[in-house]
Design an enzyme around this catalytic site. Sequence first.
Site, PDB file in Angstrom:
ATOM      1  N   LYS A 113       0.807  -1.233   0.000  1.00 10.49           N
ATOM      2  CA  LYS A 113       0.000   0.000   0.000  1.00 10.49           C
ATOM      3  C   LYS A 113       0.840   1.283   0.000  1.00 10.49           C
ATOM      4  CE  LYS A 113      -4.369  -1.475   2.068  1.00 10.49           C
ATOM      5  NZ  LYS A 113      -5.326  -1.270   3.143  1.00 10.49           N
TER       6      LYS A 113
ATOM      7  N   ASP B 220     -10.554   2.943   1.580  1.00 14.22           N
ATOM      8  CA  ASP B 220     -10.812   2.335   2.894  1.00 14.22           C
ATOM      9  C   ASP B 220     -11.626   3.266   3.792  1.00 14.22           C
ATOM     10  OD1 ASP B 220      -9.622  -0.155   2.582  1.00 14.22           O
ATOM     11  OD2 ASP B 220      -7.652   0.514   3.268  1.00 14.22           O
TER      12      ASP B 220
HETATM   13  P1  NAP Z   1      -0.588  -3.157  10.538  1.00 14.72           P
HETATM   14  O1  NAP Z   1      -0.252  -1.945   9.764  1.00 14.72           O
HETATM   15  O2  NAP Z   1       0.385  -4.267  10.639  1.00 14.72           O
HETATM   16  O3  NAP Z   1      -0.961  -2.663  12.053  1.00 14.72           O
HETATM   17  C1  NAP Z   1      -1.168  -3.601  13.073  1.00 14.72           C
HETATM   18  C2  NAP Z   1      -1.623  -2.891  14.341  1.00 14.72           C
HETATM   19  O4  NAP Z   1      -1.904  -3.894  15.336  1.00 14.72           O
HETATM   20  C3  NAP Z   1      -0.564  -1.954  14.961  1.00 14.72           C
HETATM   21  O5  NAP Z   1      -1.203  -0.877  15.590  1.00 14.72           O
HETATM   22  C4  NAP Z   1       0.106  -2.877  16.007  1.00 14.72           C
HETATM   23  O6  NAP Z   1       0.697  -2.196  17.086  1.00 14.72           O
HETATM   24  C5  NAP Z   1      -1.100  -3.650  16.518  1.00 14.72           C
HETATM   25  N1  NAP Z   1      -0.715  -4.915  17.120  1.00 14.72           N
HETATM   26  C6  NAP Z   1      -0.182  -5.993  16.487  1.00 14.72           C
HETATM   27  N2  NAP Z   1       0.046  -6.975  17.378  1.00 14.72           N
HETATM   28  C7  NAP Z   1      -0.352  -6.507  18.602  1.00 14.72           C
HETATM   29  C8  NAP Z   1      -0.380  -7.067  19.921  1.00 14.72           C
HETATM   30  N3  NAP Z   1       0.061  -8.299  20.169  1.00 14.72           N
HETATM   31  N4  NAP Z   1      -0.875  -6.309  20.913  1.00 14.72           N
HETATM   32  C9  NAP Z   1      -1.323  -5.048  20.674  1.00 14.72           C
HETATM   33  N5  NAP Z   1      -1.316  -4.461  19.454  1.00 14.72           N
HETATM   34  C10 NAP Z   1      -0.836  -5.191  18.430  1.00 14.72           C
HETATM   35  O7  NAP Z   1      -1.930  -3.836  10.001  1.00 14.72           O
HETATM   36  P2  NAP Z   1      -3.185  -3.129   9.266  1.00 14.72           P
HETATM   37  O8  NAP Z   1      -3.012  -3.190   7.813  1.00 14.72           O
HETATM   38  O9  NAP Z   1      -3.435  -1.832   9.928  1.00 14.72           O
HETATM   39  O10 NAP Z   1      -4.353  -4.167   9.624  1.00 14.72           O
HETATM   40  C11 NAP Z   1      -4.819  -4.297  10.959  1.00 14.72           C
HETATM   41  C12 NAP Z   1      -6.062  -5.171  11.015  1.00 14.72           C
HETATM   42  O11 NAP Z   1      -7.112  -4.564  10.254  1.00 14.72           O
HETATM   43  C13 NAP Z   1      -5.888  -6.570  10.429  1.00 14.72           C
HETATM   44  O12 NAP Z   1      -6.593  -7.463  11.255  1.00 14.72           O
HETATM   45  C14 NAP Z   1      -6.551  -6.480   9.058  1.00 14.72           C
HETATM   46  O13 NAP Z   1      -7.055  -7.702   8.600  1.00 14.72           O
HETATM   47  C15 NAP Z   1      -7.675  -5.506   9.329  1.00 14.72           C
HETATM   48  N6  NAP Z   1      -8.114  -4.762   8.123  1.00 14.72           N
HETATM   49  C16 NAP Z   1      -9.422  -4.854   7.745  1.00 14.72           C
HETATM   50  C17 NAP Z   1      -9.877  -4.151   6.648  1.00 14.72           C
HETATM   51  C18 NAP Z   1     -11.323  -4.249   6.219  1.00 14.72           C
HETATM   52  O14 NAP Z   1     -11.640  -3.844   5.097  1.00 14.72           O
HETATM   53  N7  NAP Z   1     -12.205  -4.718   7.066  1.00 14.72           N
HETATM   54  C19 NAP Z   1      -9.000  -3.331   5.911  1.00 14.72           C
HETATM   55  C20 NAP Z   1      -7.666  -3.255   6.329  1.00 14.72           C
HETATM   56  C21 NAP Z   1      -7.234  -3.981   7.445  1.00 14.72           C
HETATM   57  P3  NAP Z   1       2.262  -1.770  17.061  1.00 14.72           P
HETATM   58  O15 NAP Z   1       2.312  -0.472  16.309  1.00 14.72           O
HETATM   59  O16 NAP Z   1       2.617  -1.636  18.493  1.00 14.72           O
HETATM   60  O17 NAP Z   1       2.990  -2.865  16.357  1.00 14.72           O
END
Ligand code: NAP
Length: 290
Positions: free
Chosen positions: A65, A101
């Site tokens: 992205k 999004d």
């Molecule tokens: P990302 O950029 O990798 O961000 C992950 C987030 O989760 C960060 O804030 C991270 O915190 C936190 N995190 C990870 N492991 C953790 C833990 N053990 N304890 C506490 N916080 C934790 O991922 P993303 O692209 O934003 O996606 C995040 C989620 O949204 C995923 O589940 C994805 O499937 C979902 N999503 C859904 C849609 C939809 O259309 N519904 C669209 C996009 C994403 P740190 O900064 O501390 O690492």
Amino acid sequence: MKRAYLLAHPAGHSLSPAMHNAAFRYLSLEAHYEAVDVAPENLAEMVQNLRDDDVYGANVTIPHKLAVMPMMDKLSKAAKTIGAVNTIVNQNGELVGHNTDAAGFLQGLEDERVYLRKKVAVLLGAGGAARAIAYALLNSGVAKLWIYNRTTEKAAELVKEFARVGSAAVLKEDELPFIIRQAEILVNTTSVGMERGGVAPDESPLPDGLMPKQGFVCDIIYRPVRTKLLHDAREANLKIQNGLPMLVYQGAEAFRLWTGQEAPAHVMMEAAKHGLQKSEGEKQKEVVKS
Ligand code: NAP
């Protein structure tokens, strides 16, 4: 035959091909959508191929992205402010990067008649998805957006970047109980609670027993359909929504940008639900086998 792609790495388990191909069929468009596993070293060549006459464009997901941004000829205002592209549109050989999004998330809330103006909102997480949702919430006039993240520095960066969009602040660990109870809108964008590639699928990003006193809780995860956070919120009599509406509506907006036609969102929703049920069935079979 027109074509559209999902650029991902890995590309398995995506619901987007089922959603978009169902929409193409419904509107009798001669077009096909395909998920392609694109390794980072092949991204530039794949993006270049999107300029072909018969290509509508592509959706872009993890981990591309951010990487596609400098490969675009133009960026929409949302893509620029959010700092990520999830949809590429081929406009006569010119590539325009969009981010659907935020619009997808807001459409999901509109379906539930959740109003954001002057509400106190809390965002859990500060990763890629959080950026789009912070943009959506601040642009919709929330009174205050609190951002809580495991890595506090990342929440602080987000607050700084979005300061000109609206009023946001970092939510610190010791303030968490007080602010969560006050929150009227709570959105989880962390991967805590997610199956497949997520972390701690049986856990909630909130400490046990802590919930807003009233309002709406959204978890943008859709696998599982009901995370522990949503389960706890329901038990607390709060209105809930999972990530499926956001997924479907971000896709519907991409479809509209590519084809110039309103997307049949209800058809896309049915296809996404069917795809989820299918993968749920496959998961059960794997459990029985092991
Ligand atoms: P990302 O950029 O990798 O961000 C992950 C987030 O989760 C960060 O804030 C991270 O915190 C936190 N995190 C990870 N492991 C953790 C833990 N053990 N304890 C506490 N916080 C934790 O991922 P993303 O692209 O934003 O996606 C995040 C989620 O949204 C995923 O589940 C994805 O499937 C979902 N999503 C859904 C849609 C939809 O259309 N519904 C669209 C996009 C994403 P740190 O900064 O501390 O690492």
